[in-house]
Design an enzyme around this catalytic site. Structure first.
Site, PDB file in Angstrom:
ATOM      1  N   LYS A  41       0.831  -1.215   0.000  1.00 36.86           N
ATOM      2  CA  LYS A  41       0.000   0.000   0.000  1.00 36.86           C
ATOM      3  C   LYS A  41       0.864   1.264   0.000  1.00 36.86           C
ATOM      4  O   LYS A  41       0.767   2.120   0.888  1.00 36.86           O
ATOM      5  CB  LYS A  41      -0.980   0.006   1.179  1.00 36.86           C
ATOM      6  CG  LYS A  41      -1.990  -1.124   1.090  1.00 36.86           C
ATOM      7  CD  LYS A  41      -3.150  -0.950   2.025  1.00 36.86           C
ATOM      8  CE  LYS A  41      -4.149  -2.079   1.935  1.00 36.86           C
ATOM      9  NZ  LYS A  41      -3.630  -3.394   2.426  1.00 36.86           N
TER      10      LYS A  41
HETATM   11  O1  6AU Z   1      -9.119 -12.170   5.038  1.00 35.36           O
HETATM   12  P1  6AU Z   1      -8.437 -11.360   6.108  1.00 35.36           P
HETATM   13  O2  6AU Z   1      -9.364 -10.404   6.805  1.00 35.36           O
HETATM   14  O3  6AU Z   1      -7.671 -12.204   7.079  1.00 35.36           O
HETATM   15  O4  6AU Z   1      -7.301 -10.497   5.385  1.00 35.36           O
HETATM   16  C1  6AU Z   1      -7.584  -9.539   4.422  1.00 35.36           C
HETATM   17  C2  6AU Z   1      -6.325  -9.023   3.792  1.00 35.36           C
HETATM   18  C3  6AU Z   1      -5.377  -8.298   4.732  1.00 35.36           C
HETATM   19  C4  6AU Z   1      -5.617  -6.826   4.469  1.00 35.36           C
HETATM   20  O5  6AU Z   1      -4.429  -6.076   4.605  1.00 35.36           O
HETATM   21  C5  6AU Z   1      -6.100  -6.805   3.025  1.00 35.36           C
HETATM   22  O6  6AU Z   1      -6.666  -8.084   2.761  1.00 35.36           O
HETATM   23  N1  6AU Z   1      -7.106  -5.772   2.692  1.00 35.36           N
HETATM   24  C6  6AU Z   1      -6.905  -4.868   1.628  1.00 35.36           C
HETATM   25  C7  6AU Z   1      -5.895  -5.035   0.605  1.00 35.36           C
HETATM   26  C8  6AU Z   1      -5.695  -6.269  -0.057  1.00 35.36           C
HETATM   27  O7  6AU Z   1      -5.303  -4.122   0.160  1.00 35.36           O
HETATM   28  C9  6AU Z   1      -7.780  -3.819   1.425  1.00 35.36           C
HETATM   29  C10 6AU Z   1      -8.971  -3.747   2.172  1.00 35.36           C
HETATM   30  O8  6AU Z   1      -9.820  -2.910   1.943  1.00 35.36           O
HETATM   31  N2  6AU Z   1      -9.184  -4.704   3.126  1.00 35.36           N
HETATM   32  C11 6AU Z   1      -8.295  -5.705   3.394  1.00 35.36           C
HETATM   33  O9  6AU Z   1      -8.571  -6.534   4.270  1.00 35.36           O
HETATM   34  O10 6AU Z   1      -4.056  -8.663   4.354  1.00 35.36           O
END
Ligand code: 6AU
Length: 276
Positions: free
Chosen positions: A98
């Site tokens: 990010k």
């Molecule tokens: O499925 P989780 O909740 O264990 O993990 C979700 C992953 C984490 C967050 O840093 C990322 O997705 N993420 C992102 C990304 C990919 O940029 C954006 C967002 O809006 N929400 C989110 O959870 O590694």
């Protein structure tokens, strides 16, 4: 093979860049639109899960600065093993850094030791906040960019601010950077849809990566919000689902089983959406 070409050519939409096309080809050939968010505590655990579920995913997403390393030698070993896994199992590595700064700083963050992200990540996540100038840094290093257009967490500003998503798309189009922007992290469509609904037949499409997906939970204590696999793909228009704890928290013995469940549900929903 012939089957794959048949499916690809049945896609009337054009993808933004050779990089998004490459990921789409992997999705079709592995029948997987699952990106594993490998949010492990240690690099050894990340490599283990990659070995176990590598065949079930189209991409692996890392937070390299959130992994424990004892020393720089371990970082070097991690980078080598991860690259080997990606080539053995044919998946893309997305470093979820990010980036959110001016081009000159971003360039240093992308290349500086010990992480040297530009050496091993195929794609990186980037906030649109700094504007289009910083995109040149990623172009120079030939990294695919996934821009954050909307987030999954409660009260996130991109979702609240009027036009944030639209301006993020315009920033890419108006600066002529479609060729390095693979897609968007978003909870809803940015631009033309790859699927049946919305968008003209000849419009350039970006891939939509949707995190906040779980079949077991509706959220966590720190603001994360989840929807199901089918909801993410068929209601929110995700092309790639990003799943972390939904798989990781099932425990080591169930990693494969859980990844297979998300892969299967994701692929079925994608076929339905794209009418493959
Ligand atoms: O499925 P989780 O909740 O264990 O993990 C979700 C992953 C984490 C967050 O840093 C990322 O997705 N993420 C992102 C990304 C990919 O940029 C954006 C967002 O809006 N929400 C989110 O959870 O590694």
């Amino acid at each position: 093979g012939d089957g794959e070409e048949g499916i690809e050519s049945s896609l009337s939409k054009k993808l933004s860049s050779p990089k998004s096309q490459k990921l789409f080809d992997i999705i079709i050939s592995k029948q997987s639109n699952l990106c594993l968010s490998a949010d492990c505590e240690t690099w050894q655990e990340l490599i283990s899960i990659g070995e176990v579920v590598g065949s079930k995913i189209c991409a692996m997403k890392t937070h390299v600065d959130a992994l424990s390393f004892q020393d720089p030698n371990e970082i070097a070993l991690f980078k080598r093993k991860l690259a080997e896994l990606a080539s053995e199992h044919n998946f893309v590595i997305i470093e979820d850094r990010k980036f959110a700064d001016i081009g000159s700083t971003v360039m240093k963050q992308l290349t500086a030791a010990p992480f040297s992200i530009s050496e091993w990540a195929h794609f990186v996540t980037v906030h649109s906040i700094p504007g289009p100038g910083m995109l040149k840094a990623f172009k120079e290093k030939d990294k695919g960019v996934i821009l954050i257009a909307e987030m999954s967490s409660v009260g996130n500003l991109p979702s609240i601010l009027p036009d944030y998503k639209k301006k993020t798309l315009e920033m890419v189009e108006e600066s002529g950077n479609e060729d390095i922007v693979v897609g968007f992290v978003s909870q809803s469509r940015v631009g033309s849809s790859l699927g049946g609904k919305g968008g003209g037949g000849s419009a350039t499409c970006f891939l939509q990566f949707t995190p906040g997906v779980s079949l077991h939970s509706t959220g966590d204590a720190l603001g994360q919000q989840y929807v199901t696999v089918r909801n993410a793909i068929l209601e929110r228009d995700a092309d790639v689902i990003i799943v972390g704890r939904g798989i990781l928290q099932q425990g080591r013995e169930k990693w494969v089983e859980a990844a297979e469940q998300y892969r299967k549900e994701g692929w079925e929903a994608l076929k339905e959406k794209l009418q493959l």
